[in-house]
Design a protein around this motif. Structure first.
Motif, short mmCIF file in Angstrom:
data_model
loop_
_atom_site.label_atom_id
_atom_site.label_comp_id
_atom_site.label_asym_id
_atom_site.label_seq_id
_atom_site.Cartn_x
_atom_site.Cartn_y
_atom_site.Cartn_z
N PRO A 129 37.55 19.92 -43.08
CA PRO A 129 37.63 20.19 -41.43
C PRO A 129 37.04 21.63 -41.18
CG PRO A 129 39.67 20.60 -42.56
CD PRO A 129 38.86 19.92 -43.62
N ARG A 156 39.02 19.50 -34.52
CA ARG A 156 38.27 19.40 -35.77
C ARG A 156 38.84 20.48 -36.79
NH1 ARG A 156 35.92 16.87 -31.79
NH2 ARG A 156 33.98 15.83 -32.03
N LEU A 187 42.29 17.66 -37.48
CA LEU A 187 41.57 16.22 -37.32
C LEU A 187 42.72 15.24 -37.00
CD1 LEU A 187 39.38 16.34 -41.00
CD2 LEU A 187 38.88 16.39 -38.50
N VAL A 213 32.00 20.25 -29.79
CA VAL A 213 33.25 19.88 -30.59
C VAL A 213 34.44 20.61 -29.95
CG1 VAL A 213 32.16 19.65 -32.89
CG2 VAL A 213 33.04 21.96 -32.08
N TYR A 250 29.95 15.30 -34.27
CA TYR A 250 30.34 15.79 -35.58
C TYR A 250 31.98 15.73 -35.45
CZ TYR A 250 31.41 18.87 -39.62
OH TYR A 250 31.98 19.45 -40.72
N ILE A 251 32.57 15.15 -36.66
CA ILE A 251 33.98 15.10 -36.71
C ILE A 251 34.28 16.16 -38.01
CG2 ILE A 251 35.80 13.74 -37.33
CD1 ILE A 251 34.83 11.51 -35.73
N CYS A 252 33.85 15.62 -39.08
CA CYS A 252 33.85 16.49 -40.23
C CYS A 252 32.88 16.44 -41.37
CB CYS A 252 35.49 16.16 -40.78
SG CYS A 252 35.64 14.38 -41.29
#
Length: 159
Positions: free
Chosen positions: A8, A41, A44, A74, A152-154
């Motif tokens: 993360p 982020r 999570l 984000v 984007y998440i991770c």
């Protein structure tokens, strides 16, 4: 055997954003009541819509400036949160909510060139990540992104 680890955004990076209220692109951070699920982020975890206060800013998950940089929006929690720590499993709350978190996995080479993409769909994302790393040794790491919003998440690294 674990084949990957979830990475993360770091607490240090989030604290820098919170302290300066500017992102690495010089944009002012936007504070807002959560109108969507995010996720944060750092933790999570999804946001509680209508309850959580989140910070919106531009982030690029790359260290090399190239055409695949993909900076984009984000969110992180305004308050301090614990970083995601179950790093050998994809975040279960995201994994379980395919409606709010449709996922895509994008593979990159060591020189940060995009070389692979896959929609997760109904597949088990943990299993799929392992398969991708097994079948594609040229992939150095993956990004998990929201397939609908493209955000984007991770990062997902090989172990």
């Amino acid at each position: 055997m674990m084949k990957f680890k979830i990475v993360p955004l770091s607490v240090a990076y989030a604290n820098k954003i919170k302290q300066t209220l500017n992102d690495n692109f010089g944009h002012e951070v936007i504070e807002q009541l959560a109108t969507g699920f995010g996720p944060c982020r750092v933790s999570l975890k999804p946001f509680s819509v209508g309850t959580d206060i989140r910070l919106l800013f531009t982030h690029s998950p790359f260290t090399i400036d190239n055409v695949f940089n993909q900076p984009g929006p984000v969110f992180i929690h305004k308050t301090n949160v614990e970083p995601y720590d179950n790093i050998h499993q994809f975040p279960p709350e995201i994994k379980a909510d395919k409606e709010n978190f449709p996922l895509s996995l994008i593979g990159y080479s060591k020189d940060q060139q995009m070389i692979f993409t896959k929609l997760v769909g109904d597949a088990d994302v943990d299993h799929l990540i392992g398969e991708i790393f097994d079948q594609h040794p040229e992939i150095d790491y993956l990004h998990a992104r929201n397939a609908a919003a493209c955000c984007y998440i991770c990062k997902i690294e090989r172990v």
